[in-house]
Design a protein around this motif. Structure first.
Motif, PDB file in Angstrom:
ATOM      1  N   THR A  39       0.843  -1.189   0.000  1.00 56.90           N
ATOM      2  CA  THR A  39       0.000   0.000   0.000  1.00 56.90           C
ATOM      3  C   THR A  39       0.877   1.236   0.000  1.00 56.90           C
ATOM      4  OG1 THR A  39      -0.123   0.291   2.403  1.00 56.90           O
ATOM      5  CG2 THR A  39      -1.662  -1.286   1.412  1.00 56.90           C
ATOM      6  N   TRP A  56      -8.054  -6.841  -7.320  1.00 53.44           N
ATOM      7  CA  TRP A  56      -7.707  -5.672  -6.502  1.00 53.44           C
ATOM      8  C   TRP A  56      -6.884  -4.665  -7.304  1.00 53.44           C
ATOM      9  CZ3 TRP A  56      -8.730  -3.452  -1.917  1.00 53.44           C
ATOM     10  CH2 TRP A  56      -7.836  -2.494  -1.437  1.00 53.44           C
ATOM     11  N   ARG A  57      -5.856  -5.146  -7.982  1.00 54.38           N
ATOM     12  CA  ARG A  57      -4.980  -4.234  -8.716  1.00 54.38           C
ATOM     13  C   ARG A  57      -5.718  -3.538  -9.847  1.00 54.38           C
ATOM     14  NH1 ARG A  57      -0.216  -8.512  -7.975  1.00 54.38           N
ATOM     15  NH2 ARG A  57       0.843  -7.511  -6.232  1.00 54.38           N
ATOM     16  N   TRP A  59      -8.878  -2.840  -9.920  1.00 52.46           N
ATOM     17  CA  TRP A  59      -9.775  -1.879  -9.278  1.00 52.46           C
ATOM     18  C   TRP A  59      -9.016  -0.640  -8.806  1.00 52.46           C
ATOM     19  CZ3 TRP A  59     -13.759   0.802  -8.180  1.00 52.46           C
ATOM     20  CH2 TRP A  59     -13.986   1.359  -6.926  1.00 52.46           C
ATOM     21  N   VAL A  60      -7.932  -0.832  -8.079  1.00 57.12           N
ATOM     22  CA  VAL A  60      -7.194   0.284  -7.503  1.00 57.12           C
ATOM     23  C   VAL A  60      -6.584   1.184  -8.580  1.00 57.12           C
ATOM     24  CG1 VAL A  60      -5.182   0.872  -6.082  1.00 57.12           C
ATOM     25  CG2 VAL A  60      -6.802  -0.867  -5.305  1.00 57.12           C
ATOM     26  N   GLU A  61      -6.143   0.593  -9.681  1.00 52.45           N
ATOM     27  CA  GLU A  61      -5.554   1.396 -10.760  1.00 52.45           C
ATOM     28  C   GLU A  61      -6.548   2.380 -11.370  1.00 52.45           C
ATOM     29  OE1 GLU A  61      -3.995  -1.491 -13.451  1.00 52.45           O
ATOM     30  OE2 GLU A  61      -2.276  -1.961 -12.163  1.00 52.45           O
ATOM     31  N   LEU A  85      -4.438   3.751  -0.312  1.00 47.03           N
ATOM     32  CA  LEU A  85      -4.509   3.597  -1.769  1.00 47.03           C
ATOM     33  C   LEU A  85      -3.681   4.645  -2.504  1.00 47.03           C
ATOM     34  CD1 LEU A  85      -8.275   2.727  -2.319  1.00 47.03           C
ATOM     35  CD2 LEU A  85      -6.318   1.178  -2.061  1.00 47.03           C
TER      36      LEU A  85
END
Length: 198
Positions: A39, A56-57, A59-61, A85
């Motif tokens: 993180t 996850w990756r 989504w976070v991008e 994030l």
């Protein structure tokens, strides 16, 4: 302008935390695998399955800004000015904090004139990227105002019984979701994304 997406881990009976704000076993899936995910809050990291790590990756991008309520801000002390994030966040509140130790950060923005103003500011900050909403009151207000494009739920196989609901302070008739566009089963979680029918 990017999408507005509500996202959170949720129990099978619809809660995102116990009454005392402890997520309990809702976050067990963050340590259910061997893939280390770092993180922005070094040296913090967690360990996902390959399936969850990929989800996850991706989504976070997409995320350019977060909108959270004052309760979450207070519980986390505003993440000391740096959200894990690594993106800016807008806090919907009745009153901005006066003596917050991390007030010098450029990452925190406070809005006192309603959910529409909070999301509008977050969209300006995010540009073409996604605005992510915290579940609970923020999501409830945004859904009621017709401002949410998708609802993402990390469905965890636990039952909390009571606590803070994912869809808080909202007329159930205001929540109209289409068929899921994402259904990904993983260890201790199923990742779901639903479009909001407007």
């Amino acid at each position: 302008m990017g999408k507005v997406v509500s996202a959170a881990s949720m129990s099978l009976d619809g809660f995102v935390a116990h009454e005392n704000n402890d997520p309990g076993r809702l976050f067990d899936w963050y340590e259910a695998g061997d893939v280390e995910v770092r993180t922005a809050s070094e040296p913090a990291s967690f360990h996902l399955t390959p399936t969850s790590a990929r989800y996850w990756r991706e989504w976070v991008e997409q995320i350019g800004c977060l909108v959270v309520g004052r309760l979450l801000f207070d519980i986390t002390d505003g993440w000391s000015g740096e959200h894990p994030l690594g993106v800016p966040f807008v806090v919907l509140t009745h009153e901005a904090p006066k003596d917050w130790a991390h007030a010098a950060t450029r990452n925190a923005h406070f809005v006192t004139d309603g959910i529409e103003a909070a999301i509008a500011l977050a969209q300006r900050i995010a540009g073409d990227r996604t605005v992510a909403l915290a579940a609970g009151t923020v999501t409830g207000q945004a859904l009621a105002a017709g401002l949410v494009d998708e609802v993402a739920i990390d469905l965890v196989p636990v039952v909390l019984g009571t606590g803070h609901r994912y869809f808080a302070d909202i007329d159930p008739a205001a929540v109209r979701l289409g068929d899921p566009t994402t259904v990904i089963a993983s260890a201790r979680v199923t990742h779901l994304v639903f479009p909001v029918e407007k």
